[in-house]
Design a protein around this motif. Structure first.
Motif, mmCIF file in Angstrom:
data_model
loop_
_atom_site.group_PDB
_atom_site.id
_atom_site.type_symbol
_atom_site.label_atom_id
_atom_site.label_comp_id
_atom_site.label_asym_id
_atom_site.label_seq_id
_atom_site.Cartn_x
_atom_site.Cartn_y
_atom_site.Cartn_z
ATOM 1 N N ASP A 64 0.870 -1.176 0.000
ATOM 2 C CA ASP A 64 0.000 0.000 0.000
ATOM 3 C C ASP A 64 0.905 1.224 0.000
ATOM 4 O OD1 ASP A 64 -1.861 1.982 0.339
ATOM 5 O OD2 ASP A 64 -2.784 1.131 2.141
ATOM 6 N N PHE A 65 1.111 1.801 -1.182
ATOM 7 C CA PHE A 65 2.057 2.899 -1.366
ATOM 8 C C PHE A 65 1.362 4.223 -1.091
ATOM 9 C CE2 PHE A 65 4.937 5.631 -3.909
ATOM 10 C CZ PHE A 65 6.154 5.154 -3.461
ATOM 11 N N ALA A 66 2.012 5.080 -0.277
ATOM 12 C CA ALA A 66 1.384 6.307 0.228
ATOM 13 C C ALA A 66 0.161 5.906 1.059
ATOM 14 C CB ALA A 66 1.007 7.259 -0.898
ATOM 15 N N CYS A 67 0.410 5.050 2.046
ATOM 16 C CA CYS A 67 -0.648 4.362 2.786
ATOM 17 C C CYS A 67 -1.384 5.240 3.772
ATOM 18 C CB CYS A 67 -0.068 3.163 3.527
ATOM 19 S SG CYS A 67 1.164 3.602 4.790
ATOM 20 N N ASN B 94 -7.054 2.193 3.433
ATOM 21 C CA ASN B 94 -7.182 1.235 2.341
ATOM 22 C C ASN B 94 -6.620 -0.127 2.735
ATOM 23 O OD1 ASN B 94 -8.232 2.905 -0.069
ATOM 24 N ND2 ASN B 94 -6.558 4.158 0.730
ATOM 25 N N SER B 95 -5.535 -0.122 3.496
ATOM 26 C CA SER B 95 -4.963 -1.390 3.973
ATOM 27 C C SER B 95 -5.974 -2.179 4.789
ATOM 28 C CB SER B 95 -3.728 -1.120 4.838
ATOM 29 O OG SER B 95 -2.654 -0.622 4.088
ATOM 30 N N ARG B 96 -6.728 -1.481 5.624
ATOM 31 C CA ARG B 96 -7.663 -2.165 6.516
ATOM 32 C C ARG B 96 -8.816 -2.813 5.755
ATOM 33 N NH1 ARG B 96 -6.409 2.404 9.857
ATOM 34 N NH2 ARG B 96 -8.439 3.398 9.649
ATOM 35 N N CYS C 9 -2.100 2.192 -4.938
ATOM 36 C CA CYS C 9 -1.817 3.589 -4.586
ATOM 37 C C CYS C 9 -3.124 4.350 -4.777
ATOM 38 C CB CYS C 9 -0.715 4.154 -5.470
ATOM 39 S SG CYS C 9 -0.158 5.792 -4.921
ATOM 40 N N CYS C 10 -3.744 4.703 -3.665
ATOM 41 C CA CYS C 10 -5.106 5.229 -3.697
ATOM 42 C C CYS C 10 -5.148 6.717 -3.321
ATOM 43 C CB CYS C 10 -5.991 4.438 -2.747
ATOM 44 S SG CYS C 10 -6.046 2.663 -3.139
#
Length: 276
Positions: A64-67, A72-74, A148-149
């Motif tokens: 997860d880039f620029a998390c 978003n990870s969760r 990357c969101c």
């Protein structure tokens, strides 16, 4: 005065430092997860990601880039074997890891790493060397999926960022990028495809203060063809010279949102790293 400029105390700050300062500020980092729009956007994009890729909770390793704080990870965490977040904001990374620890999740399953801003902005080091340094910070992990969101509009160079993400993927790995689609200015609304338009033909989407402060670098968002071209350049898509068709590239509108008072589309673009 814009809140972005107030947080930065400068309108001339270099972009990576501007973003570090902004997202490290308590007013931003502490309240990030309290914003209903942030939570809902992560939910909607996450739903699209789960539909797009066959995540496996025993196999899939995700970057997860620029998390940020891990919204978003969760959404994805229960569907993957391991998810590693990366960000240049120490405050955001600390909040990500604190929440993981409070939930009793092991670092092997979920963690975030803060990377030095200079690693993304040091022009004295070539990109290949920067990518190698980043791989070392991530323990040499190669990823099945990178996401990357809603962060590409912050990056000084989306071309450089995309090449970096490609370098971290396994052969056959997928990159998913979600961000804001550009919209034609009223004077050119009759155009059915804005991909060949210049910036003057597009509506600015993000607040001027954010752009002047160096926090947002792409105030017009991105067109499909711009993203497609960047993915092709990074080797994540290719054009068939005979048919003109583009392979290994996907693009869809997954939701709508309001930015700076404008209704905008949120796209999800997909690229695939080729097998050697």
């Amino acid at each position: 005065m814009s809140a972005y400029i107030t947080e930065q105390h400068s309108i001339t700050m270099e972009p990576v430092s501007a973003n570090q300062n902004y997202f490290n500020s308590p007013n931003v980092s502490q309240k990030h997860d309290e914003q209903p729009l942030h939570v809902e956007m992560a939910r909607r994009i996450g739903k699209a990601l789960l539909k797009a890729y066959p995540f496996n909770d025993e196999q899939t390793i995700v970057l997860d880039f620029a998390c940020g704080t891990g919204l978003n990870s969760r959404v994805l965490a229960s569907h993957v074997k391991t998810i590693i977040g990366v960000d240049i904001s120490q405050e955001m990374v600390d909040r990500y890891n604190k929440r993981v620890a409070n939930q009793g999740i092991s670092e092997e399953e979920m963690r975030a790493v803060c990377i030095p801003g200079k690693l993304l902005n040091d022009t004295s080091v070539d990109q290949e060397e920067q990518n190698l340094q980043l791989k070392k910070l991530l323990g040499g992990v190669e990823f099945d999926v990178a996401i990357c969101c809603m962060s590409y509009h912050h990056f000084p160079s989306i071309s450089s960022a995309t090449r970096t993400l490609s370098s971290l993927l396994k052969p056959g790995g997928y990159l998913y990028v979600a961000d804001v689609e550009s919209i034609p200015a009223q004077s050119s609304a009759h155009e059915s495809n804005n991909t060949q338009q210049s910036d003057i033909d597009l509506e600015p989407i993000f607040p001027e203060g954010a752009c002047e402060a160096g926090v947002v670098m792409h105030k017009y968002g991105f067109s499909r063809d711009v993203i497609k071209g960047i993915f092709i350049e990074a080797g994540l898509a290719e054009i068939n010279e005979e048919t003109g068709q583009v392979a290994r590239f996907g693009y869809e509108i997954v939701t709508r949102a309001f930015k700076n008072g404008k209704a905008v589309n949120i796209f999800l673009a997909t690229g695939v790293k080729p097998f050697l």
